[in-house]
Enzyme design. Structure first.
Site, mmCIF file in Angstrom:
data_model
loop_
_atom_site.group_PDB
_atom_site.id
_atom_site.type_symbol
_atom_site.label_atom_id
_atom_site.label_comp_id
_atom_site.label_asym_id
_atom_site.label_seq_id
_atom_site.Cartn_x
_atom_site.Cartn_y
_atom_site.Cartn_z
ATOM 1 N N ASP A 1 -6.620 -12.334 -18.528
ATOM 2 C CA ASP A 1 -5.381 -12.195 -17.869
ATOM 3 C C ASP A 1 -4.868 -13.242 -17.459
ATOM 4 O OD1 ASP A 1 -3.337 -11.005 -16.614
ATOM 5 O OD2 ASP A 1 -4.361 -9.409 -15.942
ATOM 6 N N HIS B 1 -3.475 -9.332 -19.968
ATOM 7 C CA HIS B 1 -3.153 -8.378 -18.936
ATOM 8 C C HIS B 1 -2.908 -6.698 -19.521
ATOM 9 C CE1 HIS B 1 -1.212 -7.839 -14.982
ATOM 10 N NE2 HIS B 1 0.021 -7.176 -15.550
ATOM 11 N N SER C 1 -1.301 -3.741 -11.967
ATOM 12 C CA SER C 1 -0.610 -5.072 -11.673
ATOM 13 C C SER C 1 -0.112 -5.006 -10.327
ATOM 14 C CB SER C 1 0.421 -5.226 -12.566
ATOM 15 O OG SER C 1 0.790 -6.634 -12.772
#
Length: 859
Positions: free
Chosen positions: A797, A831, A701
């Protein structure tokens, strides 16, 4: 459409000086994405983006490209399947597949979870409380699947997930009497949940719940944010809707037993930087709305006995002020034996590292001020952008000494206050110091005495210790506890009335313990020790905290973990645990962003590091003030047992050393995050600890942004990089206010849409726009070396859109770049990747197989 190139050997340009360090070979064909330039006009510039067309998720071109990349990934990693299976079995051998949690008491039930071998998800269970005065949890045998007498299944995620490739729970809440269960589920990975209400006392034995005595009501609250709540009486549900940018922004009220079309909007947040949440106060007397940006918060409350009333602001928002409030009381502490109602405000009005004020609510009615009452604890402002007179001009790690602070905090470095919680019988304090989390506790009676007398509160710290003659606050730990770095925190205390504090602690080498501490008597009881089956002995492993002085002079903490006897450079020293050892990185020549000097290319060749340098897996996050704290991982053992060093660089942008640490790694200081990581890597290699030819970096991320940046800045230091759901097209995303998260992210990264300085700064580091061709790397670094790349992403995501890693990989795969890059694209996930523990273990095993293969391991 997707174009395919002829067979091409990219091993020389992708491996460079690290040639031969991997068993992974180049595939016969690499997907070549069609270049269709799209103009992006911003910052007075025009950028022709050749791969922006991938943002059209539903287009045939994008779908074909995703399919081609997944096929390419499978062809490239097929030779790793046997290695993956070995690592998967190793991981399973160190996990107790059938297990049970320690029951937690809330209202009239003991709640716990069961997980059974072969099942993907846990089963939520409960037992009725038999004796109201008995707070000792029922004795359980975690290896026995036999239901306990009176056991009731509350929620079986294995049954509920049937027919879905992805399944995740977005919150569960129960009415006080235990009859009404509110639960939310996501079956696509987009983090939007459908909430249902289950009657746990229904008589329909063929109900949708799949178990006798429970049935779902017909109403469904669809596609809302996680974290809805049901009132204690089970009569009302409060939840949060999301806007077109998927921002939680509007609180709604639902009457249980009615159609959701009749729901009422009760409060709306109009500032697009703010996210909204709703929940119950800890004392269960108020419904609480919290709305906040990255820098500003506001709290609104409503008496729970008036659910159709209007919410009132506790303290009006003020730009740059973050706060929270909880409510409690000092029972019987008044002059006439009455209770003293309290508001506990946690805020940064006067101190950027936060303080806690305790307000006697008898003094006046609302509104209140955050700074009124008594300040019982405050952090250090040393090194912060808004340092106070006490700490002005001091470095981040200066010892903190403040009048009024508890004695245990005097002299702490990087002191940040993380919260104070008040129960019926005790008070807990969570704080950070010296880069690690800490926990302290005192009796409620002692807190009332200190409060009324105007004295410093007499907290005692809970610590881990292997000494046999420990004090009341110390914890006996088998193995190497005296040479370890621990994470510790209170948890499993949902009831205000609980007489004892539960807490957990673990380190990189010590599996977690759940313990229960009685502040009144000093008794400390082990409730559960995480079991690690197989041939595991914590004493075989070591951990050590060192420091690296990076290019601007700041000292950055680094955690090192290894198996003793397999890493000569670390075994040679007797130092273990927290040390003050500082390495200095010769960082000249390791820069790589647009405004960083390249230095002398001759210095970039680390040469033969001898037999002492080992393979290293180095990771970091470095954003949002999130700290990378010690934790035990069974999956890590497979690396350690092969002689790999596991390193965590606690770079700026995280919260390890408090608010100043975060401030120095965000907005126009963001490059410190990347520089810190590069300098830490270089220092460990220069010390002969890590081998550059066998160093693999990992981040996800915002940590994936870090991975993309360091690949451009110092490609010669890494043999491979695993970037999970990486934020690698940062500038494009932050320029588009219509994308999910963008506006709220301006507080973190800056606003390049309206500030040219921010635009230029982000453009200089955004990974996608700073990829260098092989010829440019040769000129800049004296080598064409570029690390092998494994990227992961998910089509659903909503935090980091799939298009970012896809565009990044497409650019890396261009012939003139010559990078060896592959991407794994989950079609049904979000995610956090796939759901279900066995699926997650299988994915992790494959990713670890790739990392180990890049390091040169074959099995």
């Amino acid at each position: 459409m997707t174009e395919r190139s002829d067979s091409q050997d990219t091993s020389k340009t992708s491996s460079g000086d690290h040639e031969g360090a991997t068993a992974i070979t180049a595939a016969q064909s690499v997907p070549r994405a069609e270049r269709i330039p799209k103009r992006r006009e911003a910052g007075g510039e025009v950028f022709a983006d050749p791969y922006e067309w991938m943002r059209d998720k539903a287009s045939e071109r994008t779908q074909r490209y995703v399919s081609d990349q997944n096929a390419y990934f499978e062809s490239r990693t097929s030779e790793l399947h046997a290695f993956r299976d070995v690592l998967f079995e190793e991981l399973k051998s160190h996990i107790k597949e059938t297990d049970m949690s320690v029951p937690v008491r809330l209202h009239g039930f003991w709640h716990y979870t069961r997980i059974m071998e072969g099942q993907q998800y846990a089963v939520q269970c409960r037992l009725p409380v038999v004796d109201e005065q008995d707070w000792n949890p029922p004795k359980v045998d975690s290896a026995d699947n036999t239901p306990l007498p009176g056991e009731e299944i509350v929620f079986d995620a294995n049954r509920e997930s049937e027919g879905h490739d992805f399944f995740r729970i977005g919150g569960m809440d129960m009415s006080t009497d235990g009859r009404w269960l509110l639960y939310g589920t996501d079956t696509t990975g987009n983090e939007r949940y459908d909430f249902r209400i289950r009657d746990m006392q229904a008589t329909d034995e063929t109900s949708s719940a799949g178990q006798g005595g429970a049935a779902d009501l017909p109403e469904v609250i669809e596609q809302v944010s996680a974290g809805a709540m049901i009132t204690p009486d089970g009569g009302w549900v409060f939840y949060v809707k999301v806007d077109d940018s998927w921002r939680p922004y509007s609180v709604w009220r639902h009457r249980v037993g009615t159609d959701s079309s009749l729901d009422v909007e009760v409060w709306t947040e109009h500032d697009e930087r703010f996210w909204v949440g709703v929940g119950m106060s800890f004392d269960e007397c108020r419904i609480v709305i919290t709305t906040g940006s990255k820098t500003t918060t506001e709290v609104l409350t409503l008496p729970v006995n008036n659910p159709t009333g209007a919410f009132e602001v506790f303290v009006p928002r003020r730009e740059g002020v973050e706060y929270d409030v909880s409510f409690a009381r000092f029972e019987g502490a008044g002059a006439n034996g009455e209770d003293i109602p309290l508001a506990l405000t946690y805020h940064n009005v006067l101190n950027p590292n936060f303080q806690v004020n305790v307000i006697d609510m008898r003094s006046h009615k609302a509104p209140y001020s955050l700074t009124e009452g008594v300040c019982v604890v405050a952090g250090s402002s040393a090194g912060c952008e808004a340092s106070d007179a006490v700490d002005a001009g001091l470095p981040i790690d200066a010892p903190c000494r403040r009048d009024g602070n508890p004695e245990i905090l005097q002299g702490a470095r990087g002191l940040g206050i993380e919260g104070l919680s008040m129960h019926r019988h005790f008070v807990t304090l969570a704080y950070r110091a010296d880069s690690l989390p800490h926990l302290a506790v005192m009796t409620k009676e002692g807190a009332a005495k200190n409060f009324l007398a105007g004295e410093a509160w007499e907290f005692a710290e809970i610590t881990a210790s292997s000494s046999s003659g420990r004090t009341s606050g110390d914890v006996a730990f088998d193995g190497n506890a005296s040479q370890a770095m621990f994470s510790i925190g209170a948890g499993g205390n949902p009831s205000y009335l609980t007489p004892r504090m539960r807490y957990s602690l673990s380190s990189y080498t010590n599996p977690a313990q759940l313990r229960e501490y009685n502040p009144a008597t000093g008794e400390d009881v082990l409730l559960k020790q995480a079991e690690v089956p197989g041939d595991f002995d914590a004493r075989r492993y070591a951990e050590r905290r060192v420091w690296v002085r990076v290019r601007d002079g700041q000292r950055v903490p680094v955690s090192l973990v290894w198996r003793q006897g397999l890493v000569p450079s670390l075994d040679a020293s007797d130092e273990r645990g927290l040390t003050d050892t500082t390495f200095v990185s010769a960082s000249e020549g390791v820069g790589g962003c647009a405004d960083f000097p390249a230095g002398d290319p001759a210095r970039l060749d680390l040469g033969d590091q001898g037999d002492t340098a080992s393979a290293m897996f180095i990771t970091a996050y470095g954003a949002y003030e999130c700290s990378s704290d010690p934790f035990f991982s069974p999956a890590r053992l497979s690396m350690l047992d092969r002689g790999v060093i596991y390193a965590v660089a606690h770079v700026r942008g995280g919260g390890e050393m408090g608010r100043a640490w975060y401030e120095q790694g965000r907005r126009l200081n963001k490059k410190h995050t990347f520089e810190d990581f590069v300098d830490v890597t270089a220092a460990l290699q220069e010390q002969g600890i890590a081998d550059a030819k066998r160093t693999v970096a990992n981040g996800g991320s915002a940590g994936g942004l870090l991975m993309g940046a360091i690949a451009n800045m110092a490609p010669h230091l890494y043999a491979g990089i695993e970037a999970d759901v990486p934020f690698v097209d940062a500038l494009t995303s932050i320029l588009d206010p219509d994308l999910p998260l963008t506006v709220t992210e301006w507080d973190e990264w800056g606003d390049p849409l309206h500030d040219r300085h921010v635009y230029d700064y982000m453009k200089s580091y955004s990974p996608y726009e700073n990829i260098q061709d092989a010829a440019e790397r040769q000129e800049r670094f004296g080598t064409t070396q570029f690390p092998k790349i494994l990227a992961t992403t998910s089509m659903n995501d909503t935090r980091v859109l799939y298009v970012e890693p896809l565009k990044w990989v497409a650019r890396l795969q261009e012939p003139q770049v010559g990078a060896d890059a592959i991407v794994k694209i989950e079609v049904e996930a979000g995610h956090g990747g796939a759901s279900g523990r066995y699926k997650q273990w299988k994915e992790l095993a494959l990713e670890n197989a790739w990392c180990l293969a890049v390091m040169g391991f074959k099995d």
